[in-house]
Motif scaffolding. Structure first.
Motif, PDB file in Angstrom:
ATOM      1  N   UNK A   1     -10.550  18.539  -6.188  1.00 22.71           N
ATOM      2  CA  UNK A   1     -10.641  17.646  -7.344  1.00 22.71           C
ATOM      3  C   UNK A   1     -10.422  16.196  -6.910  1.00 22.71           C
ATOM      4  N   UNK A   2     -10.769  15.258  -7.781  1.00 19.63           N
ATOM      5  CA  UNK A   2     -10.547  13.842  -7.449  1.00 19.63           C
ATOM      6  C   UNK A   2      -9.049  13.547  -7.316  1.00 19.63           C
ATOM      7  N   UNK A   3      -8.226  14.153  -8.178  1.00 18.90           N
ATOM      8  CA  UNK A   3      -6.775  13.975  -8.047  1.00 18.90           C
ATOM      9  C   UNK A   3      -6.270  14.538  -6.727  1.00 18.90           C
ATOM     10  N   UNK A   4      -6.783  15.679  -6.328  1.00 21.75           N
ATOM     11  CA  UNK A   4      -6.380  16.300  -5.072  1.00 21.75           C
ATOM     12  C   UNK A   4      -6.746  15.439  -3.867  1.00 21.75           C
ATOM     13  N   UNK A   5      -7.950  14.852  -3.913  1.00 21.54           N
ATOM     14  CA  UNK A   5      -8.367  13.968  -2.815  1.00 21.54           C
ATOM     15  C   UNK A   5      -7.507  12.710  -2.789  1.00 21.54           C
ATOM     16  N   UNK A   6      -7.209  12.159  -3.961  1.00 21.40           N
ATOM     17  CA  UNK A   6      -6.330  10.980  -4.038  1.00 21.40           C
ATOM     18  C   UNK A   6      -4.925  11.329  -3.546  1.00 21.40           C
ATOM     19  N   UNK A   7      -4.453  12.534  -3.864  1.00 16.13           N
ATOM     20  CA  UNK A   7      -3.136  13.004  -3.428  1.00 16.13           C
ATOM     21  C   UNK A   7      -3.077  13.058  -1.900  1.00 16.13           C
ATOM     22  N   UNK A   8      -4.083  13.665  -1.294  1.00 21.08           N
ATOM     23  CA  UNK A   8      -4.110  13.778   0.176  1.00 21.08           C
ATOM     24  C   UNK A   8      -4.193  12.409   0.836  1.00 21.08           C
ATOM     25  N   UNK A   9      -5.002  11.519   0.278  1.00 18.40           N
ATOM     26  CA  UNK A   9      -5.141  10.169   0.836  1.00 18.40           C
ATOM     27  C   UNK A   9      -3.803   9.419   0.739  1.00 18.40           C
ATOM     28  N   UNK A  10      -3.144   9.513  -0.399  1.00 19.19           N
ATOM     29  CA  UNK A  10      -1.846   8.845  -0.580  1.00 19.19           C
ATOM     30  C   UNK A  10      -0.800   9.439   0.370  1.00 19.19           C
ATOM     31  N   UNK A  11      -0.822  10.744   0.549  1.00 18.78           N
ATOM     32  CA  UNK A  11       0.098  11.395   1.503  1.00 18.78           C
ATOM     33  C   UNK A  11      -0.138  10.874   2.913  1.00 18.78           C
ATOM     34  N   UNK A  12      -1.405  10.739   3.295  1.00 15.84           N
ATOM     35  CA  UNK A  12      -1.730  10.220   4.628  1.00 15.84           C
ATOM     36  C   UNK A  12      -1.167   8.810   4.817  1.00 15.84           C
ATOM     37  N   UNK A  13      -1.318   7.961   3.815  1.00 16.21           N
ATOM     38  CA  UNK A  13      -0.801   6.587   3.892  1.00 16.21           C
ATOM     39  C   UNK A  13       0.721   6.604   4.057  1.00 16.21           C
ATOM     40  N   UNK A  14       1.391   7.395   3.237  1.00 20.71           N
ATOM     41  CA  UNK A  14       2.853   7.478   3.289  1.00 20.71           C
ATOM     42  C   UNK A  14       3.320   8.003   4.645  1.00 20.71           C
ATOM     43  N   UNK A  15       2.696   9.060   5.129  1.00 25.55           N
ATOM     44  CA  UNK A  15       3.101   9.653   6.406  1.00 25.55           C
ATOM     45  C   UNK A  15       2.835   8.710   7.587  1.00 25.55           C
TER      46      UNK A  15
ATOM     47  N   UNK B   1       0.849  -1.194   0.000  1.00 28.29           N
ATOM     48  CA  UNK B   1       0.000   0.000   0.000  1.00 28.29           C
ATOM     49  C   UNK B   1       0.889   1.250   0.000  1.00 28.29           C
ATOM     50  N   UNK B   2       1.985   1.192   0.748  1.00 33.04           N
ATOM     51  CA  UNK B   2       2.952   2.295   0.799  1.00 33.04           C
ATOM     52  C   UNK B   2       3.575   2.511  -0.579  1.00 33.04           C
ATOM     53  N   UNK B   3       4.037   1.454  -1.190  1.00 36.25           N
ATOM     54  CA  UNK B   3       4.678   1.562  -2.505  1.00 36.25           C
ATOM     55  C   UNK B   3       3.671   2.059  -3.544  1.00 36.25           C
ATOM     56  N   UNK B   4       2.457   1.532  -3.492  1.00 41.16           N
ATOM     57  CA  UNK B   4       1.417   1.990  -4.425  1.00 41.16           C
ATOM     58  C   UNK B   4       1.146   3.483  -4.229  1.00 41.16           C
ATOM     59  N   UNK B   5       1.176   3.936  -2.980  1.00 39.18           N
ATOM     60  CA  UNK B   5       0.944   5.360  -2.704  1.00 39.18           C
ATOM     61  C   UNK B   5       2.085   6.216  -3.227  1.00 39.18           C
ATOM     62  N   UNK B   6       3.326   5.746  -3.089  1.00 33.48           N
ATOM     63  CA  UNK B   6       4.480   6.473  -3.619  1.00 33.48           C
ATOM     64  C   UNK B   6       4.361   6.596  -5.143  1.00 33.48           C
ATOM     65  N   UNK B   7       3.984   5.506  -5.793  1.00 38.00           N
ATOM     66  CA  UNK B   7       3.828   5.529  -7.259  1.00 38.00           C
ATOM     67  C   UNK B   7       2.691   6.467  -7.670  1.00 38.00           C
ATOM     68  N   UNK B   8       1.591   6.430  -6.929  1.00 35.47           N
ATOM     69  CA  UNK B   8       0.463   7.312  -7.227  1.00 35.47           C
ATOM     70  C   UNK B   8       0.878   8.770  -7.054  1.00 35.47           C
ATOM     71  N   UNK B   9       1.578   9.076  -5.964  1.00 34.10           N
ATOM     72  CA  UNK B   9       2.031  10.455  -5.733  1.00 34.10           C
ATOM     73  C   UNK B   9       2.940  10.925  -6.861  1.00 34.10           C
ATOM     74  N   UNK B  10       3.832  10.065  -7.327  1.00 32.82           N
ATOM     75  CA  UNK B  10       4.721  10.427  -8.441  1.00 32.82           C
ATOM     76  C   UNK B  10       3.916  10.802  -9.679  1.00 32.82           C
ATOM     77  N   UNK B  11       2.916   9.999  -9.968  1.00 29.82           N
ATOM     78  CA  UNK B  11       2.111  10.269 -11.159  1.00 29.82           C
ATOM     79  C   UNK B  11       1.259  11.533 -10.985  1.00 29.82           C
ATOM     80  N   UNK B  12       0.696  11.737  -9.798  1.00 37.75           N
ATOM     81  CA  UNK B  12      -0.121  12.932  -9.562  1.00 37.75           C
ATOM     82  C   UNK B  12       0.718  14.212  -9.604  1.00 37.75           C
ATOM     83  N   UNK B  13       1.915  14.151  -9.049  1.00 39.17           N
ATOM     84  CA  UNK B  13       2.802  15.324  -9.068  1.00 39.17           C
ATOM     85  C   UNK B  13       3.188  15.657 -10.516  1.00 39.17           C
ATOM     86  N   UNK B  14       3.430  14.640 -11.314  1.00 39.00           N
ATOM     87  CA  UNK B  14       3.796  14.881 -12.719  1.00 39.00           C
ATOM     88  C   UNK B  14       2.618  15.442 -13.511  1.00 39.00           C
ATOM     89  N   UNK B  15       1.396  15.064 -13.149  1.00 36.22           N
ATOM     90  CA  UNK B  15       0.202  15.504 -13.876  1.00 36.22           C
ATOM     91  C   UNK B  15      -0.312  16.867 -13.438  1.00 36.22           C
TER      92      UNK B  15
END
Length: 159
Positions: A38-52, A8-22
């Motif tokens: 936005x949906x990307x913004x909500x996904x970004x915050x959720x992924x950040x929470x998982x990573x943190x 889940x951590x690795x998936x979140x890191x990959x998602x964050x990389x793609x969201x930051x690039x987009x």
């Protein structure tokens, strides 16, 4: 320790990389409060929470283990080996001799994991692409590796 968390951590890191690039491709994404709606913004915050949360959990568990065993007992089995990045940070002290806070360590770990992953992948891709485009240099690399490994048993090779 939940076996799902690392993936889940690795998936979140990959998602964050793609969201930051987009993110830079839409003008409204430059304004944080709009982006987070936005949906990307909500996904970004959720992924950040998982990573943190994952990083904080690892730091807390390692700090507790280090505290319970003591620094000398913890480091003794690792004496001839390279120390873990997290161990180095947990034992580091600032100019006043104070240990880094969990927040400071988390910031370093998150930067290392997030930036290190993307940079390493890009660098390796670039090197492999260029070696494929220039067979002469590919042959030179192969010869140098064979020269370095000459007369060595594969089992004794360490990084």
């Amino acid at each position: 320790f939940d076996s799902r968390k690392p993936s889940e951590y690795i998936a979140s890191i990959l998602l964050l990389s793609s969201l930051v690039a987009r993110r830079p491709y839409s003008l409204h994404n430059y304004i944080d409060w709009i982006y987070y709606l936005t949906s990307d913004g909500r996904r970004f915050r959720h992924a950040c929470d998982i990573v943190h949360r994952f990083t904080a959990d690892v730091i807390q568990k390692r700090r507790m283990t280090l505290s319970n065993l003591g620094q000398d007992a913890w480091l003794k089995p690792k004496q001839d080996k390279t120390k873990d990045f997290i161990d180095v940070l947990l034992m580091a002290k600032d100019e006043e001799g104070c240990h880094l806070s969990d927040e400071d360590i988390a910031a370093e770990v998150d930067t290392f994991m997030f930036e290190g992953h993307d940079t390493t992948a890009s660098s390796l891709s670039w090197v492999l692409y260029n070696l494929a485009q220039h067979p002469h240099y590919q042959d030179q690399c192969r010869e140098e590796i064979q020269e370095l490994l000459h007369d060595r048993d594969i089992e004794e090779i360490e990084w």
